[in-house]
Design a protein around this motif. Structure first.
Motif, PDB file in Angstrom:
ATOM      1  N   ASN A  39      15.005  13.577  -6.262  1.00  0.00           N
ATOM      2  CA  ASN A  39      14.984  13.396  -4.808  1.00  0.00           C
ATOM      3  C   ASN A  39      14.026  14.372  -4.099  1.00  0.00           C
ATOM      4  OD1 ASN A  39      16.431  14.836  -2.291  1.00  0.00           O
ATOM      5  ND2 ASN A  39      16.805  12.648  -2.146  1.00  0.00           N
ATOM      6  N   ASN A  40      13.364  13.856  -3.093  1.00  0.00           N
ATOM      7  CA  ASN A  40      12.611  14.682  -2.147  1.00  0.00           C
ATOM      8  C   ASN A  40      13.523  14.880  -0.945  1.00  0.00           C
ATOM      9  OD1 ASN A  40      10.872  15.806  -0.296  1.00  0.00           O
ATOM     10  ND2 ASN A  40       9.491  14.051  -0.165  1.00  0.00           N
ATOM     11  N   PRO A  41      13.939  16.057  -0.566  1.00  0.00           N
ATOM     12  CA  PRO A  41      13.408  17.381  -0.892  1.00  0.00           C
ATOM     13  C   PRO A  41      14.244  18.226  -1.861  1.00  0.00           C
ATOM     14  CG  PRO A  41      14.765  17.561   1.057  1.00  0.00           C
ATOM     15  CD  PRO A  41      14.880  16.130   0.569  1.00  0.00           C
TER      16      PRO A  41
ATOM     17  N   VAL B  64      16.340   1.597  -3.871  1.00  0.00           N
ATOM     18  CA  VAL B  64      16.270   2.814  -4.672  1.00  0.00           C
ATOM     19  C   VAL B  64      14.815   3.273  -4.667  1.00  0.00           C
ATOM     20  CG1 VAL B  64      16.949   3.927  -6.822  1.00  0.00           C
ATOM     21  CG2 VAL B  64      18.068   1.794  -6.129  1.00  0.00           C
ATOM     22  N   ASP B  65      14.582   4.372  -3.985  1.00  0.00           N
ATOM     23  CA  ASP B  65      13.222   4.908  -3.879  1.00  0.00           C
ATOM     24  C   ASP B  65      12.954   5.746  -5.126  1.00  0.00           C
ATOM     25  OD1 ASP B  65      10.892   6.231  -3.331  1.00  0.00           O
ATOM     26  OD2 ASP B  65      11.467   6.879  -1.314  1.00  0.00           O
ATOM     27  N   ILE B  66      12.198   5.138  -6.064  1.00  0.00           N
ATOM     28  CA  ILE B  66      11.963   5.797  -7.361  1.00  0.00           C
ATOM     29  C   ILE B  66      10.562   6.420  -7.432  1.00  0.00           C
ATOM     30  CG2 ILE B  66      13.669   4.451  -8.642  1.00  0.00           C
ATOM     31  CD1 ILE B  66      11.379   2.653  -9.635  1.00  0.00           C
ATOM     32  N   ALA B  67      10.079   6.893  -6.271  1.00  0.00           N
ATOM     33  CA  ALA B  67       8.725   7.450  -6.197  1.00  0.00           C
ATOM     34  C   ALA B  67       8.470   8.546  -7.231  1.00  0.00           C
ATOM     35  CB  ALA B  67       8.461   7.998  -4.797  1.00  0.00           C
ATOM     36  N   TYR B  68       9.528   9.311  -7.600  1.00  0.00           N
ATOM     37  CA  TYR B  68       9.335  10.465  -8.492  1.00  0.00           C
ATOM     38  C   TYR B  68       9.883  10.231  -9.893  1.00  0.00           C
ATOM     39  CZ  TYR B  68       8.105  12.802  -4.180  1.00  0.00           C
ATOM     40  OH  TYR B  68       7.486  13.140  -3.007  1.00  0.00           O
TER      41      TYR B  68
ATOM     42  N   SER C  26       1.748   6.356  -6.851  1.00  0.00           N
ATOM     43  CA  SER C  26       1.135   7.563  -6.261  1.00  0.00           C
ATOM     44  C   SER C  26       1.279   8.778  -7.162  1.00  0.00           C
ATOM     45  CB  SER C  26       1.749   7.869  -4.900  1.00  0.00           C
ATOM     46  OG  SER C  26       1.462   6.835  -3.992  1.00  0.00           O
ATOM     47  N   LYS C  27       2.507   9.038  -7.626  1.00  0.00           N
ATOM     48  CA  LYS C  27       2.740  10.191  -8.485  1.00  0.00           C
ATOM     49  C   LYS C  27       2.527   9.815  -9.950  1.00  0.00           C
ATOM     50  CE  LYS C  27       4.774  11.390  -4.537  1.00  0.00           C
ATOM     51  NZ  LYS C  27       4.942  10.464  -3.394  1.00  0.00           N
ATOM     52  N   THR C  28       3.074   8.651 -10.343  1.00  0.00           N
ATOM     53  CA  THR C  28       3.057   8.237 -11.747  1.00  0.00           C
ATOM     54  C   THR C  28       1.648   8.200 -12.339  1.00  0.00           C
ATOM     55  OG1 THR C  28       5.095   6.993 -11.536  1.00  0.00           O
ATOM     56  CG2 THR C  28       3.628   6.311 -13.296  1.00  0.00           C
TER      57      THR C  28
ATOM     58  N   PHE D  36      -2.253   8.624  -8.183  1.00  0.00           N
ATOM     59  CA  PHE D  36      -2.973   7.636  -7.369  1.00  0.00           C
ATOM     60  C   PHE D  36      -2.659   7.795  -5.879  1.00  0.00           C
ATOM     61  CE2 PHE D  36      -4.062   3.572 -10.026  1.00  0.00           C
ATOM     62  CZ  PHE D  36      -5.160   4.230 -10.551  1.00  0.00           C
ATOM     63  N   TYR D  37      -2.272   9.001  -5.465  1.00  0.00           N
ATOM     64  CA  TYR D  37      -1.788   9.200  -4.083  1.00  0.00           C
ATOM     65  C   TYR D  37      -2.657   8.489  -3.037  1.00  0.00           C
ATOM     66  CZ  TYR D  37       0.091  13.206  -6.704  1.00  0.00           C
ATOM     67  OH  TYR D  37       0.670  14.008  -7.652  1.00  0.00           O
ATOM     68  N   GLY D  38      -3.974   8.683  -3.156  1.00  0.00           N
ATOM     69  CA  GLY D  38      -4.873   8.148  -2.132  1.00  0.00           C
ATOM     70  C   GLY D  38      -5.274   6.703  -2.340  1.00  0.00           C
TER      71      GLY D  38
ATOM     72  N   PRO E 214       0.838  -1.196   0.000  1.00  0.00           N
ATOM     73  CA  PRO E 214       0.000   0.000   0.000  1.00  0.00           C
ATOM     74  C   PRO E 214       0.877   1.252   0.000  1.00  0.00           C
ATOM     75  CG  PRO E 214       0.014  -1.020   2.166  1.00  0.00           C
ATOM     76  CD  PRO E 214       0.884  -1.860   1.291  1.00  0.00           C
ATOM     77  N   GLY E 215       1.274   1.707  -1.166  1.00  0.00           N
ATOM     78  CA  GLY E 215       2.128   2.885  -1.296  1.00  0.00           C
ATOM     79  C   GLY E 215       3.602   2.547  -1.201  1.00  0.00           C
ATOM     80  N   GLY E 216       4.411   3.481  -1.688  1.00  0.00           N
ATOM     81  CA  GLY E 216       5.853   3.342  -1.554  1.00  0.00           C
ATOM     82  C   GLY E 216       6.243   3.238  -0.083  1.00  0.00           C
ATOM     83  N   THR E 217       5.446   3.854   0.766  1.00  0.00           N
ATOM     84  CA  THR E 217       5.661   3.777   2.213  1.00  0.00           C
ATOM     85  C   THR E 217       5.690   2.315   2.661  1.00  0.00           C
ATOM     86  OG1 THR E 217       4.484   5.866   2.406  1.00  0.00           O
ATOM     87  CG2 THR E 217       4.784   4.605   4.435  1.00  0.00           C
ATOM     88  N   GLY E 218       4.740   1.531   2.171  1.00  0.00           N
ATOM     89  CA  GLY E 218       4.687   0.107   2.515  1.00  0.00           C
ATOM     90  C   GLY E 218       5.900  -0.635   1.999  1.00  0.00           C
TER      91      GLY E 218
ATOM     92  N   ASN F  31      10.112  11.011   6.686  1.00  0.00           N
ATOM     93  CA  ASN F  31       9.403   9.801   7.076  1.00  0.00           C
ATOM     94  C   ASN F  31      10.297   8.556   7.131  1.00  0.00           C
ATOM     95  OD1 ASN F  31       6.949   8.762   7.994  1.00  0.00           O
ATOM     96  ND2 ASN F  31       6.307   8.098   5.970  1.00  0.00           N
ATOM     97  N   TYR F  32      11.437   8.583   6.431  1.00  0.00           N
ATOM     98  CA  TYR F  32      12.344   7.426   6.508  1.00  0.00           C
ATOM     99  C   TYR F  32      12.692   7.100   7.958  1.00  0.00           C
ATOM    100  CZ  TYR F  32      13.455   7.876   1.469  1.00  0.00           C
ATOM    101  OH  TYR F  32      13.409   7.937   0.104  1.00  0.00           O
ATOM    102  N   LYS F  33      12.991   8.166   8.692  1.00  0.00           N
ATOM    103  CA  LYS F  33      13.399   7.972  10.090  1.00  0.00           C
ATOM    104  C   LYS F  33      12.252   7.369  10.902  1.00  0.00           C
ATOM    105  CE  LYS F  33      15.474  10.406  13.958  1.00  0.00           C
ATOM    106  NZ  LYS F  33      15.879  11.711  14.504  1.00  0.00           N
TER     107      LYS F  33
HETATM  108  N1  PLP Z   1       9.352   8.205  -1.064  1.00  0.00           N
HETATM  109  C1  PLP Z   1       9.389   9.523  -1.073  1.00  0.00           C
HETATM  110  C2  PLP Z   1      10.704  10.198  -1.172  1.00  0.00           C
HETATM  111  C3  PLP Z   1       8.218  10.273  -0.943  1.00  0.00           C
HETATM  112  O1  PLP Z   1       8.288  11.602  -0.928  1.00  0.00           O
HETATM  113  C4  PLP Z   1       6.993   9.603  -0.834  1.00  0.00           C
HETATM  114  C5  PLP Z   1       5.747  10.349  -0.679  1.00  0.00           C
HETATM  115  O2  PLP Z   1       5.671  11.502  -0.425  1.00  0.00           O
HETATM  116  C6  PLP Z   1       7.009   8.204  -0.844  1.00  0.00           C
HETATM  117  C7  PLP Z   1       8.205   7.545  -0.971  1.00  0.00           C
HETATM  118  C8  PLP Z   1       5.814   7.338  -0.664  1.00  0.00           C
HETATM  119  O3  PLP Z   1       4.660   7.707  -1.215  1.00  0.00           O
HETATM  120  P1  PLP Z   1       3.421   6.725  -1.230  1.00  0.00           P
HETATM  121  O4  PLP Z   1       3.429   5.932   0.017  1.00  0.00           O
HETATM  122  O5  PLP Z   1       2.253   7.642  -1.331  1.00  0.00           O
HETATM  123  O6  PLP Z   1       3.589   5.884  -2.458  1.00  0.00           O
END
Ligand code: PLP
Length: 412
Positions: A189-191, A221-225, A258-260, A263-265, A108-112, A137-139
């Motif tokens: 990268n975020n941010p 490799v977090d490829i969320a963006y 989510s971004k691609t 589908f964020y929600g 459920p999301g990249g978070t998962g 949020n990584y921390k």
């Molecule tokens: N990784 C990074 C760097 C993000 O900024 C985000 C969302 O803001 C995510 C992962 C995870 O996003 P999601 O759980 O909505 O897929």
């Protein structure tokens, strides 16, 4: 953290009130009072149009609305529907053929996906490693599972990716623990909006290949963006490099829709491993499925069906890609506008390539962010600077902001 009540805090630092929530609340109030055109709400991590409306790909919307009830009502298999798994691999790799053994588990999301990687490739008490400019949020994801957190300096004094500190921290942690979950959020990268170059990737691979054979590294490799980072092929050039990693360094792609797919929600993503043996890929699927089952169980089925549908229909896929490209070009133009103006007024920004965010390094991010609020500019203070979401403001506002930020910095 402060003592709260009955809850077990377990070492987590849980703030009484979310800082960003407060800032975005004040931004909304300012918009209501002064009008959207007079306020820059650069706090939001979603792509908005110039009027502040959420961008939703209409081609994706049509596909969502064509779902049959059973397609969203039914449970999905724990690791994802077969159609979604095939589509997500294509989407993440972008048509690149790998000789590696692919394992995939929906989340459920990249978070998962990050949760799953940490749960299965580190031990309680281990520290995970990432760059010091990172998604905060990584921390928290690490802390939630009783894992510590360490960062390396992302940039050296010349603004180059800091390979020396990267290597130093990898080796330091692996002297005291047997495993390392290493998260690199690139491209876009975020941010910061930074993307690792192919040369930097090659150096990273070399460094990781010097890790002793009896240590295990999971390179996430977090490829969320990735799909808002530039040309689809170019931004995936690093993927073949991952195949050069030794057996004890497992590359994982945290892919998110989510971004691609806007589908964020919808909570739809996958963790993908590129293992160098079938056994390791099978093990990956087994352990990650087990964790999934005991945390969120299966992931939402509806969005998986939509992504599978898009990838089974060439015309529809072309339409989605085309539509996304238009918005990506809009976002890239905002980034270039911000960069140009920053250069003109001599505002230092963290090395930026593409994506949703730009960061401005400063001594006191809270003070700068508070000062900017006086000019109706709202952004997010981070550890080492403030984050401006160019995804949520118009190109015209991207042009105006650097001068305002420069003034605010000088008045502190
Ligand atoms: N990784 C990074 C760097 C993000 O900024 C985000 C969302 O803001 C995510 C992962 C995870 O996003 P999601 O759980 O909505 O897929």
């Amino acid at each position: 953290g402060e003592k709260m009540g009955l809850a077990a805090l377990n070492g987590r630092e849980i703030p009484k009130q979310d800082k960003v929530f407060g800032i975005s609340g004040r931004a909304k109030a300012a918009i209501k009072e002064k009008g959207h055109e007079n306020v820059a709400n650069a706090t939001i991590g979603a792509l908005l149009d110039d009027d502040g409306g959420l961008i939703v790909l209409s081609s994706v919307d049509e596909a969502v609305k064509s779902l049959e009830p059973s397609q969203y009502a039914e449970y999905a298999p724990i690791a994802g529907t077969p159609g979604f798994k095939a589509a997500a691999i294509q989407a993440a790799l972008g048509g690149y053929e790998t000789s590696r053994h692919i394992g995939i588990v929906s989340t459920p999301g990249g978070t998962g996906s990050l949760t799953n990687a940490i749960a299965n490739y580190s031990c309680p008490g281990d520290k995970i490693l990432t760059h010091n400019w990172c998604w905060p949020n990584y921390k928290n994801i690490a802390a939630e599972q009783g894992r510590g957190f360490e960062t390396f300096e992302m940039f050296d004094e010349d603004g180059k990716f800091n390979l020396a500190d990267f290597e130093y921290k990898v080796n330091k942690l692996l002297r005291i623990q047997d495993r390392l979950v290493l998260i690199l959020n690139t491209p876009a990268n975020n941010p910061t909006g930074y993307s690792l170059s192919l040369e930097e990737w090659k150096s990273i691979i070399e460094i990781l290949n010097r890790v002793p054979d009896d240590k295990v590294v999971a390179l996430v490799v977090d490829i969320a963006y990735i799909d808002f980072a530039g040309d689809e092929k170019k931004v995936r050039e690093f993927i073949p490099e991952l195949e050069k990693l030794k057996s004890n360094v497992l590359p994982l792609l945290a892919y998110s829709t989510s971004k691609t797919f806007t589908f964020y929600g919808f909570r739809c993503a996958a963790l993908i491993c590129l293992a160098d043996s079938e056994e390791i890929a099978d093990e990956f699927v087994k352990v990650c499925s087990y964790s999934s089952r005991s945390t969120w169980s299966n992931s939402p089925r509806g969005p998986q069906e939509v992504v599978a549908k898009i990838y089974s229909d060439k015309e529809l896929l072309a339409k989605v890609d085309e539509e996304r490209k238009e918005f990506r070009d809009m976002l890239l133009a905002r980034g270039r506008a911000f960069e140009e103006e920053a250069k003109k007024v001599n505002l230092k920004i963290v090395p930026f390539r593409a994506g949703f965010f730009v960061s401005i390094p400063c001594e006191n991010p809270d003070a700068l962010s508070a000062k900017l609020e006086e000019s109706d500019v709202y952004c997010v203070p981070m550890d080492k600077g403030v984050r401006v979401s160019i995804a949520s403001i118009s190109e015209a506002k991207c042009r105006k902001l650097p001068a305002i930020i420069k003034d605010a910095l000088q008045s502190l």
